[in-house]
Scaffold this motif. Sequence first.
Motif: not given
Length: 925
Positions: A468-491
């Motif tokens: 619901t939170f992410l949809n609120a962003l999308i309804k405001n035109g924000v770009d939301v991504d989904r990871a299709t594989a594991p990844f590293t960020a910020g260690g």
Amino acid sequence: MLLLGVGLFALANAASAEPISPKVGTITAPSEAFAQEPGSDYFLANYDAYEAYLKKLATQSDRMKLVDIGKSAEGRTMWVAIVSAPANLAKLDHYKDIARKLAKAEVKTEAEAQALATEGKAIVWIDAGMHASETVTTQSQIHVLYRMLTGTDAETMRVLNDEIVLFGQDNPDGLQLIADWYMRNPVKTDREFRTIPRLYQKYIGHDNNRDSFMVQMPETEAVNRQLFREWFPQIVFNQHQTGPAGMVVFVPPFRDPFNYNYNPIVMTELQEVGSAMHSRLVSEEKGGSGMRSAAPYSTWHNGMERSVAYFHNSIGLLTEIIGGPTPEKIPLIADTQLARSDEPLPIAPGDWHLKDSLEYQWSLDRAVMDYASRNRERLLMNIWRMGHQAIAKGNTDSWTTTPKRVDALKEAGKDAKADEGYVGYNSRAREGMVASSLYASVLKDPAKRDPRGYVLSPEQRDMPTTITFLNALIKNGVDVDRATAPFTAGGKRYPAGSYVVKTAQAYRPHVIDMFEPQDHPHDAEYPGGPPKAPYDITGYTLAYQMGVTFDRVLDGFSGAFERVPDLMTVAPGRVIGAGKAGWLVGHEANNAFLLTNRLLKAGVPVSWIEPETKAGGKTLAPGAIWVPASPAASGILASSTRQLGIDAYAVAKAPTGAKLALKPVRVGLVDRYGGVIAAGWTRWVLEQYEFPFSVVYPQELDAGNLNAKYDVLLFADGTVPSTAGGPYPGGYRFGMPDAKTIPAEYRGWLGEVTPEKTLPSVAAFAKAGGTVVTVGSANRLATLLDPQIQPALVTKKPDGTLAALDKKAFYIPGAILSAKVDPRQPLAYGMTPTVDIFFDESQPFTLSGTAAKKVAWFEGPAPLRSGWAVGQQRLNGTVAVTDVDLGRGKLFAMGPEVTQRAQPYATFKLLFNGLIYGPAVAATR
């Protein structure tokens, strides 16, 4: 009063020329299309007539295209009239594509952007009717459309050629209700709409202009789609009323503070447009406009239509004008007669008619359209620049300077000698100087830089709420991504299925505003004086309110990410295991209440397990839901777990811990004649989670015998009148109409909650086993029901009565605070030991005796998480939520607004648990 400029009722002569290439004959004038001409005294056109006129115009003019953008809460079609030159209307998709590429900064270079800006058209949104009781805007829009479709003057032709204007109507249901209520009275001079029986938006009335970042209402979703996902206008003009006393209209610029997250180009352009609007009025000798200090409007809060525009690099305009169908007078107020920068042309007192307001509104609309035409390429280039700069900031180290950072700079400056060698500065400037080296070490502290993005792991406690939170962003035109594989960020390593919201996107200001705390400055009436009330709330970080778990990533990162193409549904839940005894379900997800309500409605036994229990290799916290095996339960669990995104564990034997057997509940949601907005929001929330309820009015409460109809009485914020200057702010009142003046069907809604009549009935209800829930200002009733609960932050007046603390000592005007919670208590089942809780001039408690339990409380000297707080240390040790035994029943007093505007999903459980827990306890006593 003499009309200045082109008179409304001279309209037929002023714009009688036929439009270029009309489709069918001439354009029907408003005077011919309605029972009376909109703008006449004692007349309001309703939505049915407005809609019919739009459809007629669409068949008659090749300057207009009518587009269906969605349905209102009551099912009416929402229309946008797109007005432009016929050649532009023939290429709408092309110009929409250009607007999107520039607004989202999809082109990378200045040259590419300039080429698109040269070719493109300015996009302007001008709406009406957001607040239906503000009747000028829709009646005006009717005439504005006619003038734009028939005018052949040079300015009109230039506007039509240079831009595409989107004329919207934000609240069809409200317009129909208000106009029909006003026109129902055959005696013209008795017509009024202030006594409408309910809110003019089905659920939230005036708060339909506080829903823009959350996007819960269908009207908001329809409008936001046009603004931030379809058309991307450079100007969003949201029209309101009423104007400042002794004046006619408020027009931007606005007063400080502005929000530190959006691009300052928005503010400078806004001042340009506002100045053009004032200049037009003054040049036409239309006096009585004011700006900045003439009204309390600021640009801080994100939740309004015109202010959410700032976080999308659009110029958001708000006007507030006087007028209505019933003639009125402009009063003589001495101070408004002295011209100043913020009130350049005073107006004389005198009679005022709706047609006068419509002439002003035409000038204001015309000024905005003229500005957009004359600045077409610059508007298009600047919206690209703002988006481009936002992407650049998200891809590099960047910092946001806020009041806390400036305070840190000043503090550091006390111990560092200011630079020498500066000349030509006055003594006051020298007093403010600090060492320039502190700019890098304090304002550019690497630890304080803005995130490059946010990662939301799929290991959420409540994934449906996260969606619901992410949809609120999308309804405001924000770009939301989904990871299709594991990844590293910020260690840190994240699994596939994680959601990523990067700040390197055009709508970065909105992203930051939804994830980061708001740092509202201390805004005093004068140095050392009382705090100046903000325009709306000061802290609203949506990720905090919804209890979403996320990581802030300060360095650049990448991975195998795919763009979420549109609104999401939650991944299906599962029934895990093959046990035959029954099912266990965790209490963490709000959707577990939907499952519970469906099971109870079907007559299926449901219990809460009081201690921790184990299932599927997991430990379930106190409050796990137990459903014994049965065919009926099996079918509901199989379908509901899939739909609701929650898991159920099929176990081989029933849990052995103590259980609390639940029962179907009958909720009475208290409201009043005219509607209480907080009760309306609560009604919407209850409907979403399928709680059975009926609306209850004071007369029914006063009549008693409440246990025969209800298990729970729910008093939302504002449903219990407050005493003037008392300890519970809010609960303001409008006068009740005379029963004889309203239809008989609504007379039973009249009345107020009173200590004399209502209190004895409610007390008897609780003592006989009923549950009473009080929220916000309604806790005045809680204090009267049980003296163990007392307001904590009060002072005693000379007559011995209690009053709220002076605002210089304690003032929190809408902010998010951190509270401690005891999740072992049924009222807090499913919650975490610490929760972010919304607090708006609320009143916490002190408790005495042993029957009152502390469920949530404030601990420590600085609970503020987002917003502004004066004297926050006074909250230390006070109680936010309490559970009190009243005879065989329960009283749950919740000081903060746990469902405010249907945003704080993290605290919904306090209410939901109370609705179910109290009746369950009463059934066992």
